[in-house]
Design a protein around this motif. Structure first.
Motif, PDB file in Angstrom:
ATOM      1  N   LEU A  47       0.848  -1.183   0.000  1.00 29.59           N
ATOM      2  CA  LEU A  47       0.000   0.000   0.000  1.00 29.59           C
ATOM      3  C   LEU A  47       0.887   1.238   0.000  1.00 29.59           C
ATOM      4  N   HIS A  48       0.771   2.057  -1.048  1.00 27.70           N
ATOM      5  CA  HIS A  48       1.644   3.219  -1.198  1.00 27.70           C
ATOM      6  C   HIS A  48       0.983   4.528  -0.789  1.00 27.70           C
ATOM      7  N   THR A  60      -6.667   4.864  -4.286  1.00 24.14           N
ATOM      8  CA  THR A  60      -5.771   4.104  -3.415  1.00 24.14           C
ATOM      9  C   THR A  60      -4.681   3.496  -4.274  1.00 24.14           C
ATOM     10  N   LEU A  61      -3.432   3.790  -3.937  1.00 24.42           N
ATOM     11  CA  LEU A  61      -2.284   3.353  -4.732  1.00 24.42           C
ATOM     12  C   LEU A  61      -1.652   2.130  -4.097  1.00 24.42           C
ATOM     13  N   LEU A 113      -5.122   7.578   8.266  1.00 23.99           N
ATOM     14  CA  LEU A 113      -4.433   8.862   8.218  1.00 23.99           C
ATOM     15  C   LEU A 113      -2.946   8.694   7.918  1.00 23.99           C
ATOM     16  N   LEU A 114      -2.377   7.597   8.375  1.00 25.85           N
ATOM     17  CA  LEU A 114      -0.957   7.349   8.140  1.00 25.85           C
ATOM     18  C   LEU A 114      -0.636   7.168   6.660  1.00 25.85           C
ATOM     19  N   MET A 115      -1.643   6.798   5.872  1.00 27.19           N
ATOM     20  CA  MET A 115      -1.413   6.516   4.463  1.00 27.19           C
ATOM     21  C   MET A 115      -1.941   7.620   3.538  1.00 27.19           C
ATOM     22  N   ILE A 116      -2.499   8.685   4.094  1.00 29.05           N
ATOM     23  CA  ILE A 116      -3.011   9.772   3.266  1.00 29.05           C
ATOM     24  C   ILE A 116      -1.854  10.553   2.662  1.00 29.05           C
ATOM     25  N   ARG A 117      -2.002  10.903   1.382  1.00 29.20           N
ATOM     26  CA  ARG A 117      -0.909  11.549   0.660  1.00 29.20           C
ATOM     27  C   ARG A 117      -1.294  12.906   0.072  1.00 29.20           C
ATOM     28  N   ASN A 118      -2.363  13.514   0.534  1.00 27.92           N
ATOM     29  CA  ASN A 118      -2.691  14.867   0.078  1.00 27.92           C
ATOM     30  C   ASN A 118      -3.351  15.643   1.203  1.00 27.92           C
ATOM     31  N   ALA A 119      -3.285  16.971   1.110  1.00 31.31           N
ATOM     32  CA  ALA A 119      -3.737  17.842   2.190  1.00 31.31           C
ATOM     33  C   ALA A 119      -5.232  17.723   2.428  1.00 31.31           C
TER      34      ALA A 119
END
Length: 227
Positions: A47-48, A60-61, A113-119
């Motif tokens: 999971l990226h 989801t990447l 939340l640990l895997m969120i990649r945008n504001a």
């Protein structure tokens, strides 16, 4: 019982009314992308990251075998995740585990939340988690119960509408890369089949979850005046 029914009608109104649905649909997107992420982890895909967008879409990447069972499960988990989460929440709510449900939601949001990649995604999860924490920490059990019932009804009802919207977009050729079409390419089974499967799971979860919330086995005898 009337509060449970009122919470259900309130959730139905939110899901049915376009302006309120446009605002609240982001909560369904959180559950949708969380379903993809959980499926990826369970099938040992890497999971990226997760992105949530202001138009209520998300992505989801993951990385791994592009055609294996793990990819199929990951692609298929999104649209059924809100309904299955709603069914699980209905079971906890009906059993009286309101506090456990609220803290469980907080734990899931924290992991996501640990895997969120945008504001915008960070803001969305912090706002949602803050609201859940406020209810669980600062309100009385009765208020927590009402909020829990409304939220569960929203998940159960809100899990169905995106699937209907998906099929409408597919008919107009506006969703060529949807989860259903990705599954069609992976399995050579038509995308319409996958949409129907999503809808079947969601409607079944709504029926079963509603049965648990309303406690029909107890209500029906009382309504007809029998033991």
């Amino acid at each position: 019982m009337w509060l449970i029914a009122l919470a259900g009608f309130a959730a139905l109104a939110v899901v049915s009314y376009p302006p309120s649905w446009h605002v609240s649909r982001g909560l369904i997107t959180i559950a949708h992308e969380g379903g993809h992420a959980l499926a990826a982890v369970l099938t040992r895909r890497r999971l990226h990251g997760i992105r949530l967008h202001s138009d209520t879409s998300g992505v989801t990447l993951t990385r791994g075998n592009p055609r294996g069972l793990g990819m199929i499960v990951t692609a298929g988990a999104g649209y059924v995740a809100p309904s299955l989460l709603g069914f699980g929440a209905a079971w906890l709510t009906a059993a009286g585990y309101i506090t456990l449900l609220l803290w469980g939601v907080l734990a899931l949001l924290a992991c996501m939340l640990l895997m969120i990649r945008n504001a915008f995604g960070v803001i969305s999860l912090l706002a949602t988690g803050g609201a859940v924490f406020a209810v669980s920490w600062f309100t009385e059990p009765k208020v927590q119960a009402v909020v829990a019932y409304a939220a569960v009804w929203f998940l159960l009802l809100g899990g169905v509408r995106p699937i209907v919207e998906l099929q409408r977009k597919r008919r107009r050729g506006r969703a060529p890369d949807s989860d259903a079409d990705q599954l069609a390419r992976l399995t050579r089974i038509p995308g319409t089949f996958w949409v129907a499967l999503f809808l079947l799971v969601s409607v079944a979860a709504l029926a079963a979850g509603g049965w648990l919330l309303v406690d029909l086995p107890a209500v029906l005898p009382a309504a007809f005046g029998s033991g």
